[in-house]
Write an enzyme that holds these catalytic residues in place. Sequence first.
Site, mmCIF file in Angstrom:
data_model
loop_
_atom_site.group_PDB
_atom_site.id
_atom_site.type_symbol
_atom_site.label_atom_id
_atom_site.label_comp_id
_atom_site.label_asym_id
_atom_site.label_seq_id
_atom_site.Cartn_x
_atom_site.Cartn_y
_atom_site.Cartn_z
ATOM 1 N N CYS A 31 -5.287 5.362 -1.513
ATOM 2 C CA CYS A 31 -5.028 6.662 -2.121
ATOM 3 C C CYS A 31 -3.867 7.389 -1.484
ATOM 4 O O CYS A 31 -3.512 7.150 -0.340
ATOM 5 C CB CYS A 31 -6.264 7.554 -1.995
ATOM 6 S SG CYS A 31 -7.760 6.792 -2.609
ATOM 7 N N GLY A 57 -1.772 4.400 -5.322
ATOM 8 C CA GLY A 57 -2.926 4.318 -6.205
ATOM 9 C C GLY A 57 -2.487 4.526 -7.628
ATOM 10 O O GLY A 57 -1.773 5.496 -7.923
ATOM 11 N N ASN A 131 -8.273 10.320 1.330
ATOM 12 C CA ASN A 131 -7.696 8.981 1.500
ATOM 13 C C ASN A 131 -8.411 8.326 2.681
ATOM 14 O O ASN A 131 -8.388 8.872 3.784
ATOM 15 C CB ASN A 131 -6.192 9.093 1.773
ATOM 16 C CG ASN A 131 -5.536 7.758 2.109
ATOM 17 O OD1 ASN A 131 -4.524 7.731 2.803
ATOM 18 N ND2 ASN A 131 -6.083 6.656 1.631
ATOM 19 N N TYR A 271 2.791 -3.294 4.654
ATOM 20 C CA TYR A 271 2.831 -3.388 3.198
ATOM 21 C C TYR A 271 2.727 -2.056 2.468
ATOM 22 O O TYR A 271 3.427 -1.821 1.492
ATOM 23 C CB TYR A 271 1.683 -4.287 2.716
ATOM 24 C CG TYR A 271 1.475 -4.233 1.218
ATOM 25 C CD1 TYR A 271 2.289 -4.964 0.362
ATOM 26 C CD2 TYR A 271 0.471 -3.434 0.659
ATOM 27 C CE1 TYR A 271 2.111 -4.904 -1.017
ATOM 28 C CE2 TYR A 271 0.297 -3.373 -0.712
ATOM 29 C CZ TYR A 271 1.114 -4.108 -1.542
ATOM 30 O OH TYR A 271 0.941 -4.044 -2.895
HETATM 31 P P1 AMP Z 1 -2.362 -13.080 -2.431
HETATM 32 O O1 AMP Z 1 -2.077 -13.809 -3.674
HETATM 33 O O2 AMP Z 1 -3.749 -12.513 -2.440
HETATM 34 O O3 AMP Z 1 -2.077 -13.876 -1.186
HETATM 35 O O4 AMP Z 1 -1.404 -11.819 -2.425
HETATM 36 C C1 AMP Z 1 -0.440 -11.591 -1.460
HETATM 37 C C2 AMP Z 1 0.520 -10.554 -1.999
HETATM 38 O O5 AMP Z 1 -0.191 -9.346 -2.262
HETATM 39 C C3 AMP Z 1 1.642 -10.225 -1.033
HETATM 40 O O6 AMP Z 1 2.843 -10.379 -1.755
HETATM 41 C C4 AMP Z 1 1.437 -8.768 -0.665
HETATM 42 O O7 AMP Z 1 2.666 -8.064 -0.775
HETATM 43 C C5 AMP Z 1 0.445 -8.235 -1.653
HETATM 44 N N1 AMP Z 1 -0.630 -7.447 -1.028
HETATM 45 C C6 AMP Z 1 -1.162 -7.584 0.190
HETATM 46 N N2 AMP Z 1 -2.146 -6.685 0.404
HETATM 47 C C7 AMP Z 1 -2.251 -5.945 -0.720
HETATM 48 C C8 AMP Z 1 -3.071 -4.841 -1.118
HETATM 49 N N3 AMP Z 1 -3.994 -4.333 -0.309
HETATM 50 N N4 AMP Z 1 -2.890 -4.333 -2.356
HETATM 51 C C9 AMP Z 1 -1.973 -4.849 -3.173
HETATM 52 N N5 AMP Z 1 -1.166 -5.886 -2.856
HETATM 53 C C10 AMP Z 1 -1.294 -6.441 -1.641
#
Ligand code: AMP
Length: 493
Positions: A31, A57, A131, A271
């Site tokens: 958030c 969000g 948040n 990130y």
């Molecule tokens: P995955 O396919 O689950 O390994 O996704 C990894 C990707 O998701 C990376 O490119 C990250 O930039 C992104 N990522 C990591 N953590 C999050 C999060 N909490 N919410 C959204 N995207 C994420």
Amino acid sequence: MSDSRGVGEAGFEPPGGPSAHDGGDRFHEECGIVGIHGHPEAANLAYLALYSMQHRGQESAGIVSSRGDALIAHRGLGLVADIFDPDIIHRMVGSAAIGHNRYATHGETVLKNAQPLVVEYSGGALAIAHNGNLVNANGLRERLESAGSIFQSTSDTEVVIHLIAQSRAGTLVGRLVEALSQVRGAYSLVVLSRDELIAVRDPHGLRPLVLGRTKDTWVAVSETCALDLIGAEYVREVEPGEIVVIGPMGLQSHRVPGPTEPRHCVFEYVYFARPDSRVFGRTVYQVRRELGRQLARESHVDADLVVPVPDSGVPAALGYAEQAGIAYEMGLIRNHYVGRTFIEPTDSIRHFGVRVKLNAMPELLDGKRVIVVDDSLVRGTTSKKIVAMIRAAGAREVHMRISSPPTISPCYYGIDTPTRGELIAANHSVEEIRSFIEADTLAYLSEGGLFAFDPPRRETFCGACFTGSYPVAVDGEVEPRQLKLFDASASRG
Ligand code: AMP
């Protein structure tokens, strides 16, 4: 639909819908929050701040303004720009406002959980935006319900409202202090009454919250990129464990009871936060670039190109390329009109999302040995698609580099991570993951390398998602239902 009867609009469904107790919703939320005090167009400034923090969000957003004798609320599902229009903002009169962007799941239950939550209790009208996640919300909720409280949402934030309402303290800040002495976990909060804005950060300062100012206007926001947009100057962070009250008496600082032990979320740097924001005293872009440099020092490989996974991998890839002395190219192009794939609701959509989101450029990649830099690898599905895409564009070798350590543990403090079972690094070696994503080599940043940007402050960060060491106990014995809820809800798609 706005409403100026003391407490806002549609959104609070009557009790009886899915509740936290049946696992009908999840507490995991990402958030962004804002509070404005002392500006004739407070709601408009809140809108702009939410607009700049849309990355925190995308599922719902809301603003509540105070016109002195009543709170005016408007909340909806979707993106900030879709929920508000000039007429709505125009009707939200008042010189103070708070706002909230939220990401969560379970479509039909979302609107009632959209924040800010607004109530009318014996002390008057009150709105709150949160948040973070409370790790003892279920236990508190059970206790409150058995004493007669009726909950209207499944949000952990509502627990704080009931605790405030129950308190016998004489002032709102007194009630808040009493309420916060009972909750544990991550909370950056903005609270609005008819004449006060209150900004609070938990004693660990897990999630960010900063103060800004423009002339007579005070601003509290999750990220400084919002201050830039509304033309406010950065003043300072709301300190961990601090309660900042802004009202007719000016600005006053109070404390949340108990010791203060900063444990800032390092994933905000890796990130989550916007690169142009200053978070926990540092510019996110610079930290990410340093993570990339450190990654290059730790895991060099001969290659022709460094290619970022846009957008979050860009600063780290720049740092990597700079440190390694290898050319940097935007070999993957992102469609900016697609949401973050990770947070789509089902597996099939997530896989589809990766394909629609990124496209590889054969003109740059054909015949090349390519280092691909991403910020994190969570389930591994994104990396697998990216490696395949880069190979299909003609790359001779694909070396995946991740600018954070393996994600081995879920976050219980407000970042949306899957359950342990879905975290590929929780159950597989680096070599197994390399084989799964079909890269020629795979290397992560070491844990020491993650904190190399500021070794003396290592202890002031929470890296639980990478280390499994939780600064605020999330104890299955103490809070079994809470954990069950987290796991059941997080395991969707
Ligand atoms: P995955 O396919 O689950 O390994 O996704 C990894 C990707 O998701 C990376 O490119 C990250 O930039 C992104 N990522 C990591 N953590 C999050 C999060 N909490 N919410 C959204 N995207 C994420």
